[in-house]
Design an enzyme around this catalytic site. Sequence first.
Site, PDB file in Angstrom:
ATOM      1  N   HIS A  43       0.857  -1.186   0.000  1.00  0.00           N
ATOM      2  CA  HIS A  43       0.000   0.000   0.000  1.00  0.00           C
ATOM      3  C   HIS A  43       0.892   1.235   0.000  1.00  0.00           C
ATOM      4  O   HIS A  43       1.136   1.844   1.046  1.00  0.00           O
ATOM      5  CB  HIS A  43      -0.915  -0.013   1.231  1.00  0.00           C
ATOM      6  CG  HIS A  43      -1.979   1.032   1.203  1.00  0.00           C
ATOM      7  ND1 HIS A  43      -3.226   0.830   1.746  1.00  0.00           N
ATOM      8  CD2 HIS A  43      -2.005   2.296   0.711  1.00  0.00           C
ATOM      9  CE1 HIS A  43      -3.957   1.922   1.590  1.00  0.00           C
ATOM     10  NE2 HIS A  43      -3.229   2.823   0.969  1.00  0.00           N
ATOM     11  N   GLU A  70      -2.609  -1.725  -3.147  1.00  0.00           N
ATOM     12  CA  GLU A  70      -3.698  -0.954  -2.567  1.00  0.00           C
ATOM     13  C   GLU A  70      -3.373   0.527  -2.608  1.00  0.00           C
ATOM     14  O   GLU A  70      -2.205   0.910  -2.518  1.00  0.00           O
ATOM     15  CB  GLU A  70      -3.911  -1.348  -1.099  1.00  0.00           C
ATOM     16  CG  GLU A  70      -4.264  -2.790  -0.873  1.00  0.00           C
ATOM     17  CD  GLU A  70      -4.455  -3.096   0.606  1.00  0.00           C
ATOM     18  OE1 GLU A  70      -5.060  -4.139   0.910  1.00  0.00           O
ATOM     19  OE2 GLU A  70      -3.985  -2.302   1.452  1.00  0.00           O
ATOM     20  N   HIS A 190      -7.897  -5.731   7.518  1.00  0.00           N
ATOM     21  CA  HIS A 190      -7.663  -4.669   8.493  1.00  0.00           C
ATOM     22  C   HIS A 190      -7.897  -5.203   9.907  1.00  0.00           C
ATOM     23  O   HIS A 190      -9.024  -5.443  10.315  1.00  0.00           O
ATOM     24  CB  HIS A 190      -8.525  -3.427   8.266  1.00  0.00           C
ATOM     25  CG  HIS A 190      -7.885  -2.190   8.845  1.00  0.00           C
ATOM     26  ND1 HIS A 190      -7.034  -1.381   8.124  1.00  0.00           N
ATOM     27  CD2 HIS A 190      -7.943  -1.647  10.068  1.00  0.00           C
ATOM     28  CE1 HIS A 190      -6.619  -0.384   8.865  1.00  0.00           C
ATOM     29  NE2 HIS A 190      -7.140  -0.519  10.072  1.00  0.00           N
TER      30      HIS A 190
END
Length: 237
Positions: A43, A70, A190
């Site tokens: 990410h 991401e 997450h």
Amino acid sequence: MTKLSVNVNKIATLRNSRGGNVPNLIKVAEDIERFGAQGITVHPRPDERHIRYQDVRELQRIVTTEFNIEGNPIPKFMDLVLAVQPTQVTLVPDGEDAITSNAGWNTIKHKDFLVEVIAIFKKQGIRTSIFVDPDVKMVEGARETGADRIELYTESYASTYSENKEKAIEKFILAADRANELGIGINAGHDLNLDNIQYFKANIPNLLEVSIGHALICESLYLGLDNVINMYLNRLK
């Protein structure tokens, strides 16, 4: 079996804290795959405070499993994804100053923008996923954008799991059921960890992939990276 994609952002954070190349991000990614993980997730953020854009390009050359990038689809990010051509791009609406992702997309409000972005990626054969809260309407909105998958934002599940796991997962079951009805794939991520991942997997039908980074790396400090990856794989069977 649900696939495990390991987010290596924390490895980059540790490396960047001292400069140099220790730990070696590329070697760690290769080892993670060798230990059995079925994907690598990164990410990159605009300030490159952990994963650098050059890291993404270098990882593309060595990742042999699925590569998932991401991020918020700002122009710089989109150019990177189109150049690297990963297996999957996961669109996340995080601000440039966000410490970590903290909300899913409003897929209704931002439908036109998401339709445009997703069409660009799909034209290049890149699988698309949208980060969403466990909300049936947001799942329905995601389907309207043309996305291949959603990634359920699991922070609320993780934070209340120890108090009442049945209640914690209720909204996720409803969202997953609707996704299955609509024919859109389901990912999740997450704050999932060794304690809560098995219950989540058992209750979310057709869960295709989980992306785990922070917890997995923290657990590996005590238990070892090879051991922890295989513990996750056993829970995801």
